[in-house]
Design a protein around this motif. Structure first.
Motif, short mmCIF file in Angstrom:
data_model
loop_
_atom_site.label_atom_id
_atom_site.label_comp_id
_atom_site.label_asym_id
_atom_site.label_seq_id
_atom_site.Cartn_x
_atom_site.Cartn_y
_atom_site.Cartn_z
N GLN A 92 6.67 1.70 -9.27
CA GLN A 92 7.24 3.03 -9.85
C GLN A 92 5.92 3.95 -10.85
OE1 GLN A 92 9.60 0.94 -12.88
NE2 GLN A 92 8.27 1.28 -14.72
N LEU A 93 6.53 5.15 -10.99
CA LEU A 93 5.56 6.04 -11.65
C LEU A 93 5.22 5.62 -12.94
CD1 LEU A 93 7.42 9.25 -10.66
CD2 LEU A 93 5.14 8.58 -9.68
N THR A 118 10.24 5.28 -2.08
CA THR A 118 9.22 6.45 -1.99
C THR A 118 9.36 7.31 -3.30
OG1 THR A 118 11.44 7.99 -1.49
CG2 THR A 118 9.98 7.29 0.53
N LEU A 119 8.24 7.56 -3.74
CA LEU A 119 7.90 8.29 -4.95
C LEU A 119 7.48 9.66 -4.89
CD1 LEU A 119 6.10 5.07 -6.58
CD2 LEU A 119 8.49 5.94 -7.12
N VAL A 161 4.64 9.67 -1.68
CA VAL A 161 4.11 8.53 -1.16
C VAL A 161 5.25 7.52 -0.76
CG1 VAL A 161 2.23 8.62 -2.61
CG2 VAL A 161 3.78 7.21 -3.51
N ALA A 162 5.07 6.82 0.41
CA ALA A 162 6.17 5.69 0.63
C ALA A 162 5.44 4.33 0.53
CB ALA A 162 6.33 5.91 2.31
N SER A 163 6.00 3.44 -0.16
CA SER A 163 5.48 2.22 -0.48
C SER A 163 5.61 1.33 0.73
CB SER A 163 6.12 1.78 -1.89
OG SER A 163 5.97 2.33 -2.91
N ILE A 177 0.93 -1.13 0.02
CA ILE A 177 0.00 0.03 0.11
C ILE A 177 0.86 1.28 -0.07
CG2 ILE A 177 -1.94 -1.30 1.02
CD1 ILE A 177 -1.09 0.47 3.77
N ASP A 178 0.33 2.33 -0.11
CA ASP A 178 1.17 3.52 -0.31
C ASP A 178 0.63 4.49 0.72
OD1 ASP A 178 2.80 3.24 -2.62
OD2 ASP A 178 0.82 3.16 -3.65
#
Length: 250
Positions: free
Chosen positions: A191-192, A153-154, A140-142, A111-112
Motif C-alpha cells: 500500500q502507499l 494496482t496503486l 504501478v501493478a504489484s 515487484i512493481d
C-alpha cells in the motif's frame, strides 16, 4: 581491457544478471532475448536466443531468483520468462498503457511494474519525453512472485520513469518526473506509505515532494527525478533530478 565480443539480436536495449552473475540476459528491439555466460571465452556460437510473442518491443527488464520480467509497451504487458538458459516465455501479464520499468529486488516476494498510464489510455509511449504535456497520473501493478499474478494496482505521479526498493524490501520508491515527486510504497503491506509527520511526505497519497535547494529563488521549482540509488548503510535514497540539475538526498 576488451576480453571478448559476441553478436546479439538487433538493438539490445537492456541487460540483467541473476544473483549468481550468470547468465547475462539481454532484451532486444527485434523481440528476441539473448542469454550467455559473461566470460572471457564468450563467442557468438554460445549465445542462446529466445523469442517473445511477436510483435514485441521490449524496453526494460528485471530478474528475480526464479523469473525474468520484461516490459512490453506495445502490448501493453509484462512478459514473464523462466530462469532457464535460454529463458522461455511463460505468460504475459496485462498492464496499463506505456509500461516503462520495474521496481523491486531479486529476492523480494513481489515487484512493481511501472506504467505511465493508469487505465485511461491517454498516455502513449514516449509522451513522457515531454512531461510538461502530460497530466495523467501513472500507476504501478504489484506482481506476486510466487503466483505470477497482479495482486493490486496503486496510483503514482505523472510520468513515472524509474523505481527502486530499499535493500530490506520494506519500501519501494517510484520517481515521477512529471510531478517532481517520489511515490513511497510500503512494500510489506502493499500500500502507499501513510507514515505521519514526515517532512515533505503526504501520508494520504504516499507522495514525497522534492523541494528546491536552500536559498533557491528562481521560477517554480520542478525537480524532474529520473534515476535513484539506495545507500543501505545509512538508509539514504539519492535521486538524480534531470529537469532541475539537482540531486535530492532522502
Amino acid at each position: 581491457s576488451l576480453l571478448a565480443q559476441a553478436q546479439l539480436g538487433n538493438g539490445p536495449l537492456a541487460m540483467t544478471l541473476n544473483l549468481s552473475g550468470t547468465p547475462a540476459i539481454t532484451a532486444n528491439s527485434d523481440g528476441t532475448v539473448n542469454s550467455f555466460d559473461p566470460s572471457s571465452h564468450l563467442m557468438t556460437n554460445v549465445v542462446h536466443t529466445s523469442t517473445l510473442m511477436q510483435p514485441a518491443q521490449p524496453i526494460n527488464m528485471l530478474t528475480t531468483t526464479v523469473n525474468l520480467f520484461i516490459t512490453l509497451p506495445n502490448v501493453p504487458a509484462a512478459a514473464v520468462l523462466n530462469g532457464n538458459d535460454p529463458p522461455q516465455l511463460l505468460q504475459e501479464l496485462p498492464l496499463a498503457a506505456s509500461p516503462i520499468s520495474f521496481a523491486g529486488n531479486s529476492n523480494a516476494s513481489r515487484i512493481d511494474a511501472i506504467s505511465q498510464d493508469n487505465g485511461s489510455i491517454t498516455v502513449a509511449c514516449c509522451y513522457c519525453e515531454k512531461p510538461a504535456q502530460v497530466s495523467t497520473a501513472g500507476q504501478v501493478a504489484s506482481i506476486e512472485i510466487a503466483t505470477l499474478n497482479i495482486s493490486r494496482t496503486l496510483p503514482v505521479g505523472i510520468c513515472p520513469v524509474y523505481g527502486i526498493s530499499s535493500t530490506d524490501n520494506q519500501r519501494t520508491f517510484i520517481l515521477n518526473r512529471g510531478s517532481g515527486t517520489v511515490t513511497v510504497i510500503n512494500s510489506q503491506l502493499n500500500q502507499l506509505d501513510n507514515t505521519p509527520n514526515r517532512p515533505n511526505l503526504d501520508p494520504t497519497t504516499g507522495t514525497l515532494t522534492l523541494p528546491p535547494p536552500a536559498g533557491y529563488s528562481g521560477p517554480t521549482f520542478d525537480a524532474g527525478p529520473v534515476f535513484a540509488d539506495y545507500f543501505a548503510p545509512t538508509s539514504q535514497l539519492v535521486t538524480a533530478n534531470y529537469d532541475s540539475n539537482t540531486i535530492s538526498i532522502i
